[in-house]
Design an enzyme around this catalytic site. Sequence first.
Site, PDB file in Angstrom:
ATOM      1  N   SER A 192      35.008  54.325  25.654  1.00  9.21           N
ATOM      2  CA  SER A 192      34.641  54.675  24.265  1.00  9.21           C
ATOM      3  C   SER A 192      33.303  55.226  24.056  1.00  9.21           C
ATOM      4  O   SER A 192      32.647  55.271  24.985  1.00  9.21           O
ATOM      5  CB  SER A 192      34.863  53.310  23.455  1.00  9.21           C
ATOM      6  N   LYS A 227      43.867  55.814  26.340  1.00  8.70           N
ATOM      7  CA  LYS A 227      43.772  54.530  25.787  1.00  8.70           C
ATOM      8  C   LYS A 227      44.018  54.465  24.350  1.00  8.70           C
ATOM      9  O   LYS A 227      43.733  55.036  23.648  1.00  8.70           O
ATOM     10  CB  LYS A 227      42.330  54.234  25.945  1.00  8.70           C
ATOM     11  N   LYS A 253      47.173  52.700  27.841  1.00  7.70           N
ATOM     12  CA  LYS A 253      46.400  51.579  28.122  1.00  7.70           C
ATOM     13  C   LYS A 253      45.982  50.911  26.874  1.00  7.70           C
ATOM     14  O   LYS A 253      45.514  51.375  25.882  1.00  7.70           O
ATOM     15  CB  LYS A 253      45.143  51.932  28.990  1.00  7.70           C
ATOM     16  N   GLU A 269      46.845  45.574  30.090  1.00 12.43           N
ATOM     17  CA  GLU A 269      45.449  44.952  30.618  1.00 12.43           C
ATOM     18  C   GLU A 269      45.000  43.844  29.813  1.00 12.43           C
ATOM     19  O   GLU A 269      44.125  43.818  29.228  1.00 12.43           O
ATOM     20  CB  GLU A 269      44.607  46.107  30.379  1.00 12.43           C
ATOM     21  N   LYS A 283      47.568  45.597  34.601  1.00 10.85           N
ATOM     22  CA  LYS A 283      46.115  45.882  34.989  1.00 10.85           C
ATOM     23  C   LYS A 283      45.228  44.716  34.743  1.00 10.85           C
ATOM     24  O   LYS A 283      44.775  44.252  33.486  1.00 10.85           O
ATOM     25  CB  LYS A 283      45.527  47.027  34.135  1.00 10.85           C
ATOM     26  N   SER A 287      38.075  47.093  38.111  1.00  7.83           N
ATOM     27  CA  SER A 287      36.855  46.662  38.923  1.00  7.83           C
ATOM     28  C   SER A 287      35.921  45.873  38.250  1.00  7.83           C
ATOM     29  O   SER A 287      35.486  44.953  38.950  1.00  7.83           O
ATOM     30  CB  SER A 287      36.012  47.874  39.444  1.00  7.83           C
ATOM     31  N   GLY A 329      32.981  45.210  37.081  1.00  6.30           N
ATOM     32  CA  GLY A 329      31.648  44.917  37.146  1.00  6.30           C
ATOM     33  C   GLY A 329      31.469  44.406  38.880  1.00  6.30           C
ATOM     34  O   GLY A 329      30.350  43.936  39.350  1.00  6.30           O
ATOM     35  N   SER A 382      43.092  50.697  39.414  1.00  6.20           N
ATOM     36  CA  SER A 382      42.695  51.624  38.041  1.00  6.20           C
ATOM     37  C   SER A 382      41.101  51.382  37.846  1.00  6.20           C
ATOM     38  O   SER A 382      40.804  50.820  36.835  1.00  6.20           O
ATOM     39  CB  SER A 382      43.656  50.975  36.867  1.00  6.20           C
ATOM     40  N   GLY A 407      37.156  52.001  36.782  1.00  6.24           N
ATOM     41  CA  GLY A 407      36.404  52.890  35.889  1.00  6.24           C
ATOM     42  C   GLY A 407      35.157  52.915  36.667  1.00  6.24           C
ATOM     43  O   GLY A 407      34.960  53.729  37.346  1.00  6.24           O
ATOM     44  N   ARG A 408      34.200  51.973  36.518  1.00  2.00           N
ATOM     45  CA  ARG A 408      32.933  51.871  37.146  1.00  2.00           C
ATOM     46  C   ARG A 408      33.042  52.248  38.652  1.00  2.00           C
ATOM     47  O   ARG A 408      32.090  52.699  39.401  1.00  2.00           O
ATOM     48  CB  ARG A 408      32.131  50.608  36.847  1.00  2.00           C
TER      49      ARG A 408
HETATM   50  P1  13P Z   1      36.322  48.881  35.165  1.00  2.00           P
HETATM   51  O1  13P Z   1      36.786  49.279  36.385  1.00  2.00           O
HETATM   52  O2  13P Z   1      34.752  49.437  34.993  1.00  2.00           O
HETATM   53  O3  13P Z   1      36.053  47.453  34.988  1.00  2.00           O
HETATM   54  O4  13P Z   1      37.024  49.868  34.100  1.00  2.00           O
HETATM   55  C1  13P Z   1      38.336  49.620  34.009  1.00  2.00           C
HETATM   56  C2  13P Z   1      38.942  49.541  32.759  1.00  2.00           C
HETATM   57  O5  13P Z   1      39.748  50.755  32.347  1.00  2.00           O
HETATM   58  C3  13P Z   1      38.651  48.533  31.776  1.00  2.00           C
HETATM   59  O6  13P Z   1      39.445  48.670  30.597  1.00  2.00           O
END
Ligand code: 13P
Length: 340
Positions: free
Chosen positions: A26, A97, A136, A177, A219, A261, A263, A289, A291-292
């Site tokens: 976001s 999203k 998502k 998720e 997720k 992931s 964190g 899936s 992000g970080r």
């Molecule tokens: P992370 O892998 O950084 O937790 O992000 C995944 C995600 O889409 C959180 O909603």
Amino acid sequence: MSDSELAATAQALVAPGKGILAADESSGTIKKRFDSIDVESTEDNRRDYREMLFRAEGAGDFISGVILYDETIRQKAADGTPLVEVLEKQGIIPGIKVDLGAKALPFSDGETVTEGLDGLRERLAEYKGLGARFAKWRATYSITDVLPSRNCIDVNAHALARYAALCQEAGIVPIVEPEVLMDGDHTLERAAHVTGDVLQSVFAELYREHCRFEGLLLKPNMVLPGYSAARQASDAEIAAATVRCFRWTVPAAVPGIVFLSGGQSDESSTSRLSEMNKLGPHPWQLSFSYGRALQAAALKAWSGQTGNVDAGKAAFLHRARMNSAARSGSYTSDMESARA
Ligand code: 13P
């Protein structure tokens, strides 16, 4: 769209050797990420950064789909090509999203409920027109000695199922998720218990609301001891606890479980997924899936400089390749140094 087309899209998202890139931060979250590299979060900078990831040559070998944010699905690359088209040319499925964030749950001890159902049918129709084939919605739950509350588990399960049913009606594959947050000092066993309760409730609601299990993806978090717990666990222990929890709660008709992931470090996220796949075969595909864990190295390598775009792409492709290996349980830490 028929049930079989939904199922085909869900299966394509968890095709062997491939997983999803979550690039749907976001406006507030991407600003935080950019602050960490001292780059201003302008519309052009956000576009340049994401365009770099989406144009990484060969990304489609490891990445099946990308989750976009509302701004990004409408954005054009620097040369005027819609970013959705950039992804499609790589053979990558665009997703979106659609939740509007976790909001304070009244009369609760700091818990949240995720909002965004009002007008969702109309928003989904628009996103479909813009090229989205999956979506998502993220709900979050905190662990303490007494939380999450039954109310938090129930209201979020209901909203996740309402969202999933609306997506399937629109011919969009829902990624469901429910994220149990791993902040705190709880044990691995407590995380397994809470994650199991949450998943059991989510699947009961999905069933009640007539969702097609073959046409959705889950997720979830991995089952971990709290990040500040005195006793941490090995990757093998985490993999065993996570797989056991899902065997108890996730129907075999669900084609795939795509982890967030949350964190964990880049390498832990990869290694734990690989350990889980070593324990297979499983009833569902176990994929990512992230992000970080897919973006952190690329963000740093880029640091907002045009001259670093190739380095940013290389860092992203490296993590994508490592996670692709984890899909078959064949990741080893010495692959980290053998960068192509
Ligand atoms: P992370 O892998 O950084 O937790 O992000 C995944 C995600 O889409 C959180 O909603």
